[in-house]
Write an enzyme that holds these catalytic residues in place. Structure first.
Site, PDB file in Angstrom:
ATOM      1  N   GLU A 108     106.970 164.570  64.578  1.00 45.85           N
ATOM      2  CA  GLU A 108     105.868 164.806  65.508  1.00 45.85           C
ATOM      3  C   GLU A 108     104.640 165.352  64.789  1.00 45.85           C
ATOM      4  OE1 GLU A 108     108.019 165.435  69.772  1.00 45.85           O
ATOM      5  OE2 GLU A 108     108.265 167.065  68.321  1.00 45.85           O
ATOM      6  N   GLU A 128     116.291 163.606  69.030  1.00 45.21           N
ATOM      7  CA  GLU A 128     116.534 164.542  70.128  1.00 45.21           C
ATOM      8  C   GLU A 128     117.540 164.013  71.148  1.00 45.21           C
ATOM      9  OE1 GLU A 128     112.594 166.004  68.517  1.00 45.21           O
ATOM     10  OE2 GLU A 128     113.674 164.113  68.682  1.00 45.21           O
TER      11      GLU A 128
END
Length: 254
Positions: A108, A128
């Site tokens: 990210e 995730e």
């Protein structure tokens, strides 16, 4: 180096290095604060035109420091978000120089950058979902902007790792290098940008980021609000004069 992040300046480029190789450069609160401070510096110092962020020890960043998380830390900074950058990137262009893993929050961070230079040994991923979580640090939203939707969906929903070659093929990575050469290549790219007019670079970066959200009927008016002050600047006159006189321009940032 006495902290989790080091900085240095090279030819108008701020180089920010995450210095936690023993934790695969995972982000805890103090690291997020240090990155956020570096982004503030990049924005505030007129001599800085671009930035590069990288990780020490052959790894870019493995994401959030889970030990710190379990201890109650939240490595998110007001105004800038996770890692001091994902919600509020600097106003000036930022390049990720990726060696090794850029995973979860580390990916990210790279996605929050304007460009990515990666070594052939780099691996990207938003794992995730494999842990019953959601990549909520901007990864899902930015991935849709960086690669074709079907590919973004595959990467996000499988949580599988993506190698640098594949990331380069689909346009996520700008330049691919041999292992150990990502930072020098990123600095070369950043230096090329930093040689240009700083006001023009900053305005161009803003337009590139904001234009996808502009209504079609308003886009030129919105662009003019950003571009006209640059056109009226002393730097714009200096650029034209330098071209006429066949010399390198002397930018002042005004």
């Amino acid at each position: 180096m006495s902290g989790p992040v080091s900085t240095r300046v090279e030819s108008g480029v701020l180089v920010v290095t995450i210095e936690r190789p023993e934790a695969r450069n995972a982000i805890n609160t103090v690291t997020a604060e240090a990155i956020g401070a570096a982004m503030d510096r990049l924005d505030s110092e007129t001599a800085l035109v671009a930035g590069v962020i990288t990780g020490a020890g052959g790894t870019f960043c493995a994401g959030m420091d889970l030990k710190a998380f379990l201890a109650g830390e939240r490595p998110s900074i007001p105004g800038r978000g996770f890692a001091g950058v994902v919600e509020g990137p600097p106003e000036k262009p930022l390049i990720a120089a990726v060696e090794g893993y850029a995973l979860a929050g580390g990916f990210e961070i790279a996605l929050a950058c304007d460009m990515v230079v990666a070594a052939e040994n780099a691996r990207f991923g938003l794992p995730e979902v494999k842990r019953g979580l959601v990549a909520a640090g901007g990864g899902l939203m930015r991935l849709l902007q960086k690669v074709p939707p079907g590919i973004a969906q595959e990467w996000a929903l499988t949580g599988d790792l993506v190698d640098a070659r594949r990331a380069y093929e689909v346009g996520l990575v700008n330049r691919l290098t041999p292992p150990g050469e990502a930072l020098p290549a990123a600095l070369e790219l950043a230096a090329t940008i930093a040689a240009n007019g700083p006001l023009a670079v900053r305005a161009t970066t803003r337009i590139l980021r904001e234009a996808p959200e502009w209504p079609a009927a308003q886009m030129f008016d919105l662009q003019r609000q950003i571009s006209e002050p640059v056109r009226a600047s002393e730097d714009a006159r200096e650029g034209a004069t330098a071209f006429k006189e066949k010399r390198a321009p002397q930018w002042r940032g005004v």
